[in-house]
Each structure stands twice: as structure tokens, then as C-alpha cells.
Design a protein around this motif. Sequence first.
Motif, mmCIF file in Angstrom:
data_model
loop_
_atom_site.group_PDB
_atom_site.id
_atom_site.type_symbol
_atom_site.label_atom_id
_atom_site.label_comp_id
_atom_site.label_asym_id
_atom_site.label_seq_id
_atom_site.Cartn_x
_atom_site.Cartn_y
_atom_site.Cartn_z
ATOM 1 N N GLU A 688 3.852 29.217 65.636
ATOM 2 C CA GLU A 688 2.187 28.965 65.248
ATOM 3 C C GLU A 688 1.906 27.952 66.582
ATOM 4 O O GLU A 688 1.075 28.389 67.092
ATOM 5 C CB GLU A 688 2.227 27.754 64.350
ATOM 6 N N LEU A 691 1.413 30.126 70.095
ATOM 7 C CA LEU A 691 -0.329 30.777 68.914
ATOM 8 C C LEU A 691 -1.676 29.779 69.657
ATOM 9 O O LEU A 691 -2.253 30.366 70.717
ATOM 10 C CB LEU A 691 -0.424 31.373 67.715
ATOM 11 N N ARG A 692 -0.807 28.408 69.374
ATOM 12 C CA ARG A 692 -1.700 27.174 69.640
ATOM 13 C C ARG A 692 -1.863 27.033 71.123
ATOM 14 O O ARG A 692 -2.838 26.752 71.456
ATOM 15 C CB ARG A 692 -1.618 26.214 68.488
ATOM 16 N N VAL A 713 -0.339 37.157 72.403
ATOM 17 C CA VAL A 713 0.885 36.503 72.068
ATOM 18 C C VAL A 713 1.602 37.556 71.096
ATOM 19 O O VAL A 713 1.403 38.342 69.897
ATOM 20 C CB VAL A 713 0.218 35.451 71.046
ATOM 21 N N VAL A 715 4.093 38.276 67.762
ATOM 22 C CA VAL A 715 3.953 37.682 66.992
ATOM 23 C C VAL A 715 5.364 38.510 65.875
ATOM 24 O O VAL A 715 5.613 39.644 65.731
ATOM 25 C CB VAL A 715 3.158 37.826 65.467
ATOM 26 N N GLN A 719 7.456 35.564 60.313
ATOM 27 C CA GLN A 719 5.764 35.121 61.316
ATOM 28 C C GLN A 719 5.158 36.017 60.112
ATOM 29 O O GLN A 719 3.698 34.966 59.206
ATOM 30 C CB GLN A 719 4.574 35.344 61.866
ATOM 31 N N VAL A 729 -3.696 32.172 62.172
ATOM 32 C CA VAL A 729 -4.728 32.139 62.594
ATOM 33 C C VAL A 729 -5.947 32.135 62.288
ATOM 34 O O VAL A 729 -6.883 31.519 63.823
ATOM 35 C CB VAL A 729 -4.595 33.892 62.598
ATOM 36 N N LEU A 743 -8.149 36.901 72.067
ATOM 37 C CA LEU A 743 -6.975 37.001 71.216
ATOM 38 C C LEU A 743 -6.476 38.201 70.749
ATOM 39 O O LEU A 743 -6.910 38.621 70.395
ATOM 40 C CB LEU A 743 -7.013 35.614 70.446
ATOM 41 N N LEU A 745 -2.803 39.516 69.207
ATOM 42 C CA LEU A 745 -1.357 39.924 68.673
ATOM 43 C C LEU A 745 -0.514 41.056 69.238
ATOM 44 O O LEU A 745 -1.097 42.040 68.827
ATOM 45 C CB LEU A 745 -1.902 39.637 67.410
#
Length: 878
Positions: A688, A691-692, A713, A715, A719, A729, A743, A745
Motif C-alpha cells: 500500500e 502504491l501511494r 506497481v 501487487v 495483498q 486502491v 496507474l 498494476l
Amino acid sequence: MPDAKVHDTPCQRAGCIRIQPCPQWWIEFDLATHGMLSKSSVHSIQRLIMGAQGVGILSLDRELRIHCATPLAETFCQLPAGGVRELPQSLQDRLREAIRHGTTQLSWLPDPLNIHNVLTGFLFNIHDDRQGTDGYILILQDGKAQIREESHLRRCNAILNALTHLDWQLHTDVMWEQSLPDTMARIGLAAGYDRIQVFRNFLNGDHTARLAHVHRWEAGHEDAEPADFPGCPRWLRMLQNGQPFAGFLGELPAMEQRLLVQRGMHSLLLVPVFVGDEWWGGISFERRNPHAPASAEELNALMAIGRSLGTAIQRQLAGERLHQVKIAFDSTTEGIMICDDKQRITAVNRGFTNITGYSEEEALGRTPGMLSSGKHDQAFYANLWDELDRNGCWRGEVWNRRKDGDIYPQWLTITSATNHAGEISHYIAVFADISEAKESQQRLQRMVNHDPLTGLPNRRLLNELLERAMRNADRSHQHIALLFVDLDRFKTINDTLGHHMGDLLLSGVTQRLSAAVREADTVARLGGDEFVIMMDNLQDPDDAAVVAQKVISTLQQSFVIEKEELFIGASIGISIYPRDGAHPQDLIRAADIAMYQAKNEGRNGFRFYTRELGQSAHERLTLDTMLRHALERNQLVVHYQPQISLESGRIIGAEALVRWEHPHQGTISPSKFIPLAEETGLIIQIGEWVLREAARDLVRLEESGCLLEWISVNVSATQIHRSNFPDTVMGVLIETGCNPERLELEITESAIMNGVEYVTEVCRKLKDMGVSLALDDFGTGYSSLSYLKRFPLDKLKIDQSFVRELPHDADDMAISGAIIALGHNLGLTVIAEGVEKAEQEAFLRTKGCQQAQGFLYSRPIPFASLLELLLLEENQHP
């Protein structure tokens, strides 16, 4: 005999004429004397007459010969500078006619061809007591000046009438916008203005002012288009300082002349409008043709109109605010109660009635004591009034009683109001019924502290209970046992039969765990299939082993859920306080380590935590501890590896990769700490965080003008399966303001193939947000093409193990080519990772691979370096 009188104020009495020899003096001639002046009067004012301004003065003998004349009189009579000087014959004829008829006032036309050049004359006898008439004084004045004076008086009178009309409307209910057209029309028509406009002051974004149109009157043009006033800085500055501005076309600077010409006007007069101390705007009075300048009286009258308009606006605004306050008072849902200095209720609003049940008639004249619930003692009210007297305000929670007897909590604010003498005149109480809020708070407290599925305490509440138990254990010198319970084979059941069956199974486990422990013990759920049992007040720590064995035995028995017979087991780790940890997290971590030891030794058993579990376990624990602190201490950083378009050769994306920069051990490899984070579940927090950070950096890139099409990113399966990942998300996107379309994933094969139905739903939710999905490490797992086509993927990523030996290894060439062809057939973009050589890039390009990343282009770099790289590329390839 009455004489001429000299005054220092310009006030003209009835029956007199006046001349102004100099700006400081006026001379009045009384017409009641029948035009006669004594010689002594003539001598006493002779010096003043010779310096007279605006009038021509001549001294004549009895034969009307000139003794002396002022310069203006010489001009009027066109007298030569030297030689014989005598009055024009036409003027002599007019004077003799006046003497013959005994009149003192006459008019004379010097040029018969110019009928507009009329001179007005006043003739006075110089009287000698012995000889009678000794000569004459002739005063000549331009007739046009008198006309201008009369016109000036008419204009002033019209302006004053308009001002009176405006002031009268100030005392009526007429809105100033309604009275403005009539008032401006009165002034314009009567005072000879061609255009009058009212402007409102507004501030521009750069804090400069502009005057925007509010009302426009124009002579003969009722439908004239309104326009904002030109922003001449000098004019605006004068208005802002409360000063009027008046100017003629010929006397203004070039820039201001252009502004006046654009408006088609010859003269301009501006007066400011202030509402209170605030500059509200102004009024412009404009004329097209040349005109005499505005007198002080006219300017003062127009300034008074500006002040009256400001007063009208202020009065209307005050009325609107008062109306708004009344609306707010009547419509607010909070209760409002106003009391006088004797605490008698003088006013209540509708909110008061709705909350308390008392009507206005029932409340007025009584004291707030009518609402007392009896739940507060005298000390409470004494403290309330003491603080109110000291600070002028008190706020807090109070329990009061409604009319029907119901006792309820309210949040109350009491404020004291003072009069001009500084004495308390009123008390204002504002309160809200917080019954529902307190009930919601209790529900929220339960939601925050308890697991929503099982109703058991969650990790947060467990920490609080454990801290409290530790304090009690310290005082009583007893022990606490913590049993970390991890279910065996639960994940298989959950993935096979679905989350519904998994939830029912967890509820059944909760019932059995609660039945297997003492009533004083605490059973908590940390999440997923992890439970913790806290046993306090233990005399002998070995008693925990008895409970652990009981738990294992009860969970080994079959569960029958919706006619399905299910079997699970449990691996349990046990830690003891204070032997194995001084803090809740230390104790939980020790039990977790012991649980993993039990799981590694064959499952379905229990183990106590010991320091002799082995060096590997110790290192794992140390690394786990450091990793948990790494997030808190900002030791984790995100690097980015650029992703290249094989068609254009430009950077179009980047992969976010987490790095651990330890202050003492240096850079710790992701291959060392990522598996540990996966095992401990810390990967959820780390994932997380990454991701942020990536979302924030995307926003920073966009703000700097360096746009990437995406940042990808990674994952983990943990998660996806052990957290509500779509909500995470969505929260990050909202928090950072990141565009979801930028973005991407990356999900591994193992993550999507383990629980296909659940992962498919997660992927659909992510796609609904606008996020892109890439399948990472494709070809390394056990992919099923029938499953693969069910996932809403956008991209396939060729694992670097298939790229490393390109283009020399036939198997890698075949596999890479097949993946690229498969991606094209499924409508997916294909990207290859681990590209380090130009020949690898050439092979991939020939096979139709669209994108690549690897050391050939760049190693993973910090965000600042990525930004520099993008700026450099932008400069090279604009």
C-alpha cells in the motif's frame, strides 16, 4: 446715504449687486441708493476696484469722459492703449439714455454682428453734496458669464433636488437599484449631462481594481449598451482614496485623453461611492460638448449623491444580513436560547422547540433550569458559571430533560454578550441533541475494535487488552500466555468452495475457540485465518499447553456447513509474558514465530517460543523487526525502472520497485525482505505504501509537465487475498488525486490462478476504476489459457528468464515468440523485462514485442533521476 460694503464671504444679499476685486473680497452695491455713491465711498474702494477681477470698472466725469479704467474695461470698450480715449458712441448713447430715464442697469451690444456678445452694465452717480452729480462709476460685466452663472445655479438646483429625492427614498422600503434610474435621469436631464454611469468596484486576480457596469443613463439613448469603465490607474487611485476627479479633454495627459475620446466625451467628473469604510465603486458624469468647469457647489452636491448612494447600499446590505440572520435563527436545526442578564429566557428558535418539546410561549420568561435533568450536581454548574464569567464562553456535554421527561445528551455552548458599557446584557446558548451521535459513536467503537465477521476483538482492541493485562500481571507477579492460532488447509477450502463457505467456517471456528478457553480468556481475530487467544493470571505457563492441545483437538473434528463436511487443523505458537516480550507487539511476534516453527514441523501442533529456535529464525525475527520499523522510520524508498517503446525508442512508462536503505546495514536486497514480508503479511502495508508513493509521483510528474503514460506497481498475492485490495486502491487514488488511467498494476500468475473466481472479481473492480492490469512473469507458472481469457488484462509481461539467452537459445526464442503471438491474439500489449543487450532488443522487435525494460536502457533509479531523464529526453526529442 447707504454705501458700498466690502465682505469676506461670497453671500449676495437681495437687492444688491456684487463684484470680486480679488479672490478674498466681495463688494456689494445696494440698488436702493438709486445708483448714487458718495465721493468718500468711491475713494475708499478705489484701490479694490482697480484690482477687480471678472468685471470692467470705468470712472467717468459728468460729460462721460474717461478718468480711469480697469484693464478688463479697456478690453470690453476696445479702448486704444495711447492717445485720446473715449467711450464708443453706442455706449455713450446707452449711458445718456439710462441717465435720462434714471435707470442704473443697462445692456450693450459692442458688435451688432455678434448678438451673443452682450455686456451688462451698472451705472452709479458720484454724488457731491455741494455740486450734485460729480461723475459716474460704470461697471461692465460679460453677459455670457451671467448666463453661465444662471445655468450653474440651475444645475446645482437640479442636483440638489435629485439628492433630496435620493435621501427621501433612503427612508422608504424602495431598493436602491429601483430608485437609481429615476435619480440619475433627474440629474442628467436637469444638469445637462450626456451620460451618467454607476460602477461597482471588483478586485482582479492580480489584486488590481476594475469598475464594472451597474447602471447607465444616456441622454436620448435609453437602449445604450452598458460597458465597464476604463481602468485608468490615476482615476481609480483617486476614487479609492475618497477623492473626486474632474477633467477636460484638453487638459488631460495623452493616455487619459484617449480614454475620454473612446467614450466620445469632452469632460468627465467622477465621484467615489463608499459603503462604510469600504470603497464600493463610483459614479461618472460626462458631457460631450465643452462646458464650464464644475463649481465647488456642484462638486459638493455630486459628492453628497455618492455618499447618499453608499448609505442606501449599506442600509440595504444591513437589512439583507438581518434577514439572513433571522432565517438562520429560525431554520437552524440546533437549539438557540437567549437569556437576559437575570437568566430569563427572552427568545428561542424552532430548533429549541423541536429538541426540548417546549413551545416559545412556554419558554419565554422562565429560566434554563426548566430543562435540568438532575444528573449534574451543584459543583458542575458552579464550575460552568465560573468559566463563563472568566472566559465569556463555556462549552461541553450536558444531560437535559425534554418536556416529555426524556433525558438526553446535548452539546452545549454558552456565550455572554456585553453592552457598550462592558456589562453583561445577554447569554446565548446554542445546543444540539447528540443522542444519535453517541449511539453512532458506540457502534463505531464496536466496528473499530471488533472483527465484523466474527464479532471477536480485532488487533487494535487486542493490543489495548494486552496492555491492560500486562499492567495487571506486573502488579500481581503472574504470567500471560498468548496463543497464536493459524488454521491449516483453510485457504484451500476458501478458494475451492468460495468466500461464503469460508466465512461460515470462520464463524464455526470462533464458536469452538470460545468454548475451548476459560470465560476470562480473550479470543481475538487478527485477520484471515489467524486468531489469538490471550490467557492472563496464569500461575504456571505450562497451562497454556493444555489449552493449545484442547484447541487443536476441537478444531480437528469435522465441520458440517451447508451439508458439506470439512476438515481443518491448527498450528499454534505460544509466547509467555514477561519472558518473551515486554510489549504487546513483541509478544504477538514471538507467538507468530513459534507458530511458524510449528507449521514447519508438520502442522497441527503447537510450539512455545524459545530463543533456541535457530539462527535462521533469529535472523528472520530480527529482519522482521527491522522491516516493521522500516516503514515507520522512512527507510523504504521507491526506485523506477524506465519502460521503453520499441517502436519509438522513447520512455513511455516506469516500474515502481521498492528498495530498503538501512542506516547501518546498507541496502538490503528485495529478494531477502520481500519473501519475509509475504510470510508475515507485512507486504500488505508495504504494498500500500509503494502504491501511494507511485501515485504521488505520478501527480508530481504531471505537475512538472513530464508525463508518463503509466507507472506500474507490483501487487502480491497476499495483498489480493488477505486485504480488501480494491478499496485500498480507491482510497489511494482519492487521497493523492492520481489519474487512474496512468496507474498499472502487475499481478503474478500464481496470484490469479489461486482462487480464480475471487481474483476475477477483484480485477473487474480495479478495471471499473480505470486502472490497467498487467500479468507479470508470464510463462513461469501453471497458466491455463481457459482461465487466462477470463481476466480483464491489458498487458502480458515476458519473464526475464526467457529473455536472458535471446537470440541464441532456441527454446527461449520459441517461448518468447509464442507469448508475443498469444498477446497479440488476445488483444494484449506485450512487454519484455530483463533486456540487457541490443541483440535481445532486435529479436523482440522483429517478433512484434511493443515494449521493453532492462539494464540496456536504465537501471532502477530514484524519482529525481527519472525526472531528469525525462526532461533530457524531452529536450532532445521535443
